[in-house]
Design a protein around this motif. Structure first.
Motif, short mmCIF file in Angstrom:
data_model
loop_
_atom_site.label_atom_id
_atom_site.label_comp_id
_atom_site.label_asym_id
_atom_site.label_seq_id
_atom_site.Cartn_x
_atom_site.Cartn_y
_atom_site.Cartn_z
N PRO A 190 0.81 -1.23 0.00
CA PRO A 190 0.00 0.00 0.00
C PRO A 190 0.84 1.28 0.00
O PRO A 190 0.48 2.25 -0.67
N HIS A 191 1.96 1.28 0.72
CA HIS A 191 2.77 2.51 0.75
C HIS A 191 3.41 2.79 -0.61
O HIS A 191 3.61 3.93 -0.99
N PHE A 192 3.71 1.73 -1.39
CA PHE A 192 4.25 1.92 -2.73
C PHE A 192 3.23 2.58 -3.64
O PHE A 192 3.55 3.51 -4.39
N LEU A 221 0.61 4.37 -2.72
CA LEU A 221 0.39 5.74 -2.24
C LEU A 221 1.53 6.66 -2.67
O LEU A 221 1.29 7.78 -3.13
N ASN A 222 2.76 6.19 -2.56
CA ASN A 222 3.91 6.98 -2.98
C ASN A 222 3.86 7.27 -4.48
O ASN A 222 4.12 8.40 -4.91
N LEU A 223 3.53 6.28 -5.27
CA LEU A 223 3.40 6.46 -6.71
C LEU A 223 2.31 7.47 -7.04
O LEU A 223 2.50 8.34 -7.89
N ALA A 224 1.19 7.37 -6.36
CA ALA A 224 0.07 8.30 -6.59
C ALA A 224 0.47 9.74 -6.24
O ALA A 224 0.18 10.67 -7.00
N VAL A 225 1.14 9.93 -5.12
CA VAL A 225 1.57 11.27 -4.72
C VAL A 225 2.59 11.82 -5.71
O VAL A 225 2.53 12.99 -6.10
N MET A 255 8.82 7.70 2.78
CA MET A 255 8.46 6.50 2.02
C MET A 255 9.64 5.58 1.74
O MET A 255 9.45 4.50 1.18
N GLU A 256 10.85 5.97 2.11
CA GLU A 256 12.00 5.09 1.90
C GLU A 256 11.80 3.79 2.67
O GLU A 256 11.26 3.80 3.78
N PRO A 257 12.23 2.68 2.09
CA PRO A 257 12.02 1.39 2.73
C PRO A 257 12.58 1.32 4.15
O PRO A 257 12.01 0.64 5.01
N SER A 258 13.65 2.01 4.44
CA SER A 258 14.24 1.97 5.77
C SER A 258 13.34 2.63 6.81
O SER A 258 13.45 2.36 8.00
N ASN A 259 12.41 3.48 6.35
CA ASN A 259 11.51 4.16 7.27
C ASN A 259 10.14 3.47 7.37
O ASN A 259 9.27 3.93 8.08
N GLN A 260 9.95 2.40 6.62
CA GLN A 260 8.69 1.68 6.62
C GLN A 260 8.69 0.58 7.68
O GLN A 260 9.70 -0.06 7.91
#
Length: 179
Positions: A5-7, A9-13, A171-176
Motif C-alpha cells: 500500500p505505501h508503494f 500511495l507513494n506512486l500516486a503522490v 516513504m523510503e524502505p528503511s523508514n517503513q
C-alpha cells in the motif's frame, strides 16, 4: 500481494505532484510573473526528483517530463534534451558537492537557479539551429527569459522541494514498518 500500500500511495503522490506542476506550467497566475515569465515548475519538480535518485532514474524522469511537455506545448524547441541534461547535472552536483555539505532548500534553490539558466541556453541553441536569423535579438530575449525564470524558479523551489523531499524520505524502505 503485488504492490504494498505505501508503494501505491507513494506512486500516486509522485504522479499527482508532477501533474500539478505541469498544470501550473500552463497557467499564468497573476503575481507569479516577472516580465511575462513564470516559474519553471516542471524543472523544480525534476531537480527535487533527481536529487535522491540514481542517474538512470533521473534520466528517465527528465525524458518523461520532456516528452509530456513536448506533448502539451510546441515541440520546437524540444524540452527533452534540456530536461535530461538538468537531471544528469543535478545528480552529479548532488552526489559530488551538496551531499558532502548538507542538503537543504537553499542548496536546492541554487541548483534550480543554475539549471534554469542551462535550460534556457540549450533552448536558445535549439532555436538557433532551427533557423532563427536575428541572433542578437534572440540572445537578448533569452537572457531576460533565462534570468527571470531562474529567479522565480529558485524562489518557488522550496514550495515543491520541502514537502516532496519529506514525503519521499518518509516513504523510503528503511523508514517503513515491516509488514
Amino acid at each position: 500481494m503485488l504492490f504494498k500500500p505505501h508503494f501505491v500511495l507513494n506512486l500516486a503522490v509522485t504522479i499527482l505532484t508532477l501533474m500539478v506542476c505541469f498544470w501550473l506550467s500552463l497557467l499564468r497566475i497573476p503575481g507569479l510573473e516577472l516580465f511575462g515569465v513564470t516559474p519553471n515548475w516542471v524543472l523544480i519538480w525534476l531537480v527535487t526528483w533527481s536529487i535522491r535518485r540514481t542517474l538512470l532514474q533521473a534520466v528517465i524522469g527528465g525524458l518523461t517530463c520532456g516528452l509530456i511537455l513536448d506533448g502539451l506545448t510546441r515541440t520546437q524547441p524540444s524540452h527533452i534534451l534540456p530536461l535530461i541534461v538538468v537531471a544528469v547535472l543535478t545528480v552529479i552536483i548532488y552526489k559530488r558537492i551538496i551531499k558532502k555539505i548538507q542538503e537543504d532548500f537553499i542548496s536546492v534553490a541554487l541548483i534550480v537557479f543554475g539549471m534554469a539558466i542551462i535550460v534556457e541556453i540549450i533552448r536558445s541553441l535549439q532555436i538557433q539551429v532551427f533557423g532563427y536569423f536575428n541572433l542578437e535579438q534572440l540572445w537578448l530575449h533569452q537572457q531576460q527569459v533565462g534570468l527571470s525564470t531562474a529567479i522565480l524558479s529558485s524562489l518557488w523551489a522550496p514550495v515543491i522541494y520541502l514537502p516532496l523531499s519529506r514525503w519521499w524520505a518518509l516513504m523510503e524502505p528503511s523508514n517503513q514498518l515491516k509488514s
